[in-house]
Design a protein around this motif. Sequence first.
Motif, PDB file in Angstrom:
ATOM      1  N   ALA A  31     -14.090  -1.877  13.399  1.00  0.00           N
ATOM      2  CA  ALA A  31     -12.838  -2.309  14.034  1.00  0.00           C
ATOM      3  C   ALA A  31     -11.772  -2.636  12.992  1.00  0.00           C
ATOM      4  O   ALA A  31     -10.606  -2.229  13.126  1.00  0.00           O
ATOM      5  N   GLY A  32     -12.145  -3.362  11.949  1.00  0.00           N
ATOM      6  CA  GLY A  32     -11.188  -3.723  10.903  1.00  0.00           C
ATOM      7  C   GLY A  32     -10.670  -2.514  10.137  1.00  0.00           C
ATOM      8  O   GLY A  32      -9.472  -2.430   9.828  1.00  0.00           O
ATOM      9  N   THR A  33     -11.570  -1.583   9.852  1.00  0.00           N
ATOM     10  CA  THR A  33     -11.155  -0.368   9.144  1.00  0.00           C
ATOM     11  C   THR A  33     -10.163   0.425   9.971  1.00  0.00           C
ATOM     12  O   THR A  33      -9.141   0.890   9.461  1.00  0.00           O
ATOM     13  N   THR A  34     -10.460   0.571  11.255  1.00  0.00           N
ATOM     14  CA  THR A  34      -9.558   1.327  12.130  1.00  0.00           C
ATOM     15  C   THR A  34      -8.192   0.655  12.207  1.00  0.00           C
ATOM     16  O   THR A  34      -7.153   1.328  12.101  1.00  0.00           O
ATOM     17  N   LEU A  35      -8.190  -0.641  12.373  1.00  0.00           N
ATOM     18  CA  LEU A  35      -6.928  -1.378  12.467  1.00  0.00           C
ATOM     19  C   LEU A  35      -6.115  -1.252  11.174  1.00  0.00           C
ATOM     20  O   LEU A  35      -4.914  -0.937  11.210  1.00  0.00           O
ATOM     21  N   LEU A  36      -6.758  -1.478  10.034  1.00  0.00           N
ATOM     22  CA  LEU A  36      -6.046  -1.369   8.757  1.00  0.00           C
ATOM     23  C   LEU A  36      -5.587   0.054   8.473  1.00  0.00           C
ATOM     24  O   LEU A  36      -4.502   0.269   7.916  1.00  0.00           O
ATOM     25  N   TRP A  37      -6.395   1.028   8.850  1.00  0.00           N
ATOM     26  CA  TRP A  37      -6.030   2.426   8.630  1.00  0.00           C
ATOM     27  C   TRP A  37      -4.750   2.770   9.408  1.00  0.00           C
ATOM     28  O   TRP A  37      -3.837   3.404   8.874  1.00  0.00           O
ATOM     29  N   ILE A  38      -4.678   2.323  10.645  1.00  0.00           N
ATOM     30  CA  ILE A  38      -3.486   2.581  11.461  1.00  0.00           C
ATOM     31  C   ILE A  38      -2.277   1.847  10.884  1.00  0.00           C
ATOM     32  O   ILE A  38      -1.183   2.415  10.769  1.00  0.00           O
ATOM     33  N   ILE A  39      -2.465   0.590  10.522  1.00  0.00           N
ATOM     34  CA  ILE A  39      -1.345  -0.209   9.999  1.00  0.00           C
ATOM     35  C   ILE A  39      -0.821   0.380   8.694  1.00  0.00           C
ATOM     36  O   ILE A  39       0.388   0.579   8.530  1.00  0.00           O
TER      37      ILE A  39
ATOM     38  N   GLU B 140       1.059   3.654   9.196  1.00  0.00           N
ATOM     39  CA  GLU B 140       2.410   3.472   9.748  1.00  0.00           C
ATOM     40  C   GLU B 140       3.357   2.882   8.704  1.00  0.00           C
ATOM     41  O   GLU B 140       4.512   3.312   8.600  1.00  0.00           O
ATOM     42  N   VAL B 141       2.894   1.902   7.945  1.00  0.00           N
ATOM     43  CA  VAL B 141       3.733   1.317   6.892  1.00  0.00           C
ATOM     44  C   VAL B 141       4.094   2.388   5.864  1.00  0.00           C
ATOM     45  O   VAL B 141       5.241   2.466   5.402  1.00  0.00           O
ATOM     46  N   GLY B 142       3.127   3.217   5.520  1.00  0.00           N
ATOM     47  CA  GLY B 142       3.390   4.296   4.569  1.00  0.00           C
ATOM     48  C   GLY B 142       4.431   5.283   5.064  1.00  0.00           C
ATOM     49  O   GLY B 142       5.272   5.753   4.305  1.00  0.00           O
ATOM     50  N   ARG B 143       4.389   5.593   6.366  1.00  0.00           N
ATOM     51  CA  ARG B 143       5.401   6.498   6.934  1.00  0.00           C
ATOM     52  C   ARG B 143       6.784   5.851   6.941  1.00  0.00           C
ATOM     53  O   ARG B 143       7.787   6.502   6.651  1.00  0.00           O
ATOM     54  N   GLN B 144       6.840   4.572   7.269  1.00  0.00           N
ATOM     55  CA  GLN B 144       8.134   3.904   7.346  1.00  0.00           C
ATOM     56  C   GLN B 144       8.784   3.743   5.976  1.00  0.00           C
ATOM     57  O   GLN B 144      10.005   3.810   5.864  1.00  0.00           O
ATOM     58  N   TYR B 145       7.970   3.507   4.954  1.00  0.00           N
ATOM     59  CA  TYR B 145       8.514   3.311   3.610  1.00  0.00           C
ATOM     60  C   TYR B 145       8.450   4.565   2.748  1.00  0.00           C
ATOM     61  O   TYR B 145       8.701   4.501   1.554  1.00  0.00           O
ATOM     62  N   ASN B 146       8.101   5.682   3.357  1.00  0.00           N
ATOM     63  CA  ASN B 146       8.048   6.980   2.673  1.00  0.00           C
ATOM     64  C   ASN B 146       7.195   6.936   1.403  1.00  0.00           C
ATOM     65  O   ASN B 146       7.614   7.378   0.342  1.00  0.00           O
ATOM     66  N   TRP B 147       5.972   6.396   1.548  1.00  0.00           N
ATOM     67  CA  TRP B 147       5.056   6.387   0.413  1.00  0.00           C
ATOM     68  C   TRP B 147       4.660   7.809   0.061  1.00  0.00           C
ATOM     69  O   TRP B 147       4.653   8.699   0.907  1.00  0.00           O
ATOM     70  N   ASP B 148       4.334   8.007  -1.175  1.00  0.00           N
ATOM     71  CA  ASP B 148       3.873   9.299  -1.652  1.00  0.00           C
ATOM     72  C   ASP B 148       2.578   9.688  -0.929  1.00  0.00           C
ATOM     73  O   ASP B 148       1.807   8.831  -0.500  1.00  0.00           O
ATOM     74  N   GLY B 149       2.328  10.972  -0.815  1.00  0.00           N
ATOM     75  CA  GLY B 149       1.126  11.469  -0.140  1.00  0.00           C
ATOM     76  C   GLY B 149      -0.165  11.029  -0.797  1.00  0.00           C
ATOM     77  O   GLY B 149      -1.211  10.957  -0.152  1.00  0.00           O
ATOM     78  N   ARG B 150      -0.101  10.728  -2.098  1.00  0.00           N
ATOM     79  CA  ARG B 150      -1.306  10.270  -2.800  1.00  0.00           C
ATOM     80  C   ARG B 150      -1.805   8.950  -2.219  1.00  0.00           C
ATOM     81  O   ARG B 150      -3.008   8.702  -2.164  1.00  0.00           O
ATOM     82  N   TYR B 151      -0.892   8.094  -1.798  1.00  0.00           N
ATOM     83  CA  TYR B 151      -1.298   6.824  -1.208  1.00  0.00           C
ATOM     84  C   TYR B 151      -1.948   7.037   0.156  1.00  0.00           C
ATOM     85  O   TYR B 151      -2.896   6.336   0.515  1.00  0.00           O
ATOM     86  N   ALA B 152      -1.436   7.988   0.912  1.00  0.00           N
ATOM     87  CA  ALA B 152      -2.048   8.309   2.199  1.00  0.00           C
ATOM     88  C   ALA B 152      -3.474   8.830   1.980  1.00  0.00           C
ATOM     89  O   ALA B 152      -4.394   8.456   2.717  1.00  0.00           O
ATOM     90  N   LEU B 153      -3.643   9.662   0.971  1.00  0.00           N
ATOM     91  CA  LEU B 153      -4.976  10.170   0.659  1.00  0.00           C
ATOM     92  C   LEU B 153      -5.905   9.032   0.246  1.00  0.00           C
ATOM     93  O   LEU B 153      -7.066   8.978   0.670  1.00  0.00           O
ATOM     94  N   LEU B 154      -5.401   8.110  -0.547  1.00  0.00           N
ATOM     95  CA  LEU B 154      -6.203   6.966  -0.979  1.00  0.00           C
ATOM     96  C   LEU B 154      -6.613   6.100   0.216  1.00  0.00           C
ATOM     97  O   LEU B 154      -7.772   5.670   0.318  1.00  0.00           O
ATOM     98  N   ILE B 155      -5.693   5.879   1.129  1.00  0.00           N
ATOM     99  CA  ILE B 155      -5.993   5.101   2.335  1.00  0.00           C
ATOM    100  C   ILE B 155      -7.047   5.826   3.174  1.00  0.00           C
ATOM    101  O   ILE B 155      -8.000   5.214   3.663  1.00  0.00           O
ATOM    102  N   ASP B 156      -6.888   7.132   3.338  1.00  0.00           N
ATOM    103  CA  ASP B 156      -7.852   7.908   4.110  1.00  0.00           C
ATOM    104  C   ASP B 156      -9.236   7.884   3.471  1.00  0.00           C
ATOM    105  O   ASP B 156     -10.246   7.740   4.168  1.00  0.00           O
ATOM    106  N   LEU B 157      -9.301   8.031   2.168  1.00  0.00           N
ATOM    107  CA  LEU B 157     -10.596   8.012   1.484  1.00  0.00           C
ATOM    108  C   LEU B 157     -11.268   6.640   1.595  1.00  0.00           C
ATOM    109  O   LEU B 157     -12.489   6.549   1.760  1.00  0.00           O
TER     110      LEU B 157
END
Length: 76
Positions: free
Chosen positions: A25-33, A36-53
């Motif tokens: 539950a915590g992983t799913t919640l943090l992954w979604i949050i 979304e924060v990464g999309r709003q602040y236009n984080w680099d794709g590397r950070y999205a990959l790190l979050i996904d991994l």
Amino acid sequence: MTARKPSDKDLAFTRRMRLVGAMIAGTTLLWIIFGEVGRQYNWDGRYALLIDLAAIAAYVWALTNAWMLWRKRRET
């Protein structure tokens, strides 16, 4: 009718399964949050990959522990 008192083994099993559930539950919640924060602040794709991994690693841990607990429960 009296209820049977759970053994220490049962309590440890329950505690561990609650931990697995909280991890999922915590992983799913943090992954979604974080996604979304990464999309709003236009984080680099590397950070999205790190979050996904990191999320995948947490899910693998939870799945492995749930499988081990399931097998242990079937043995008894």
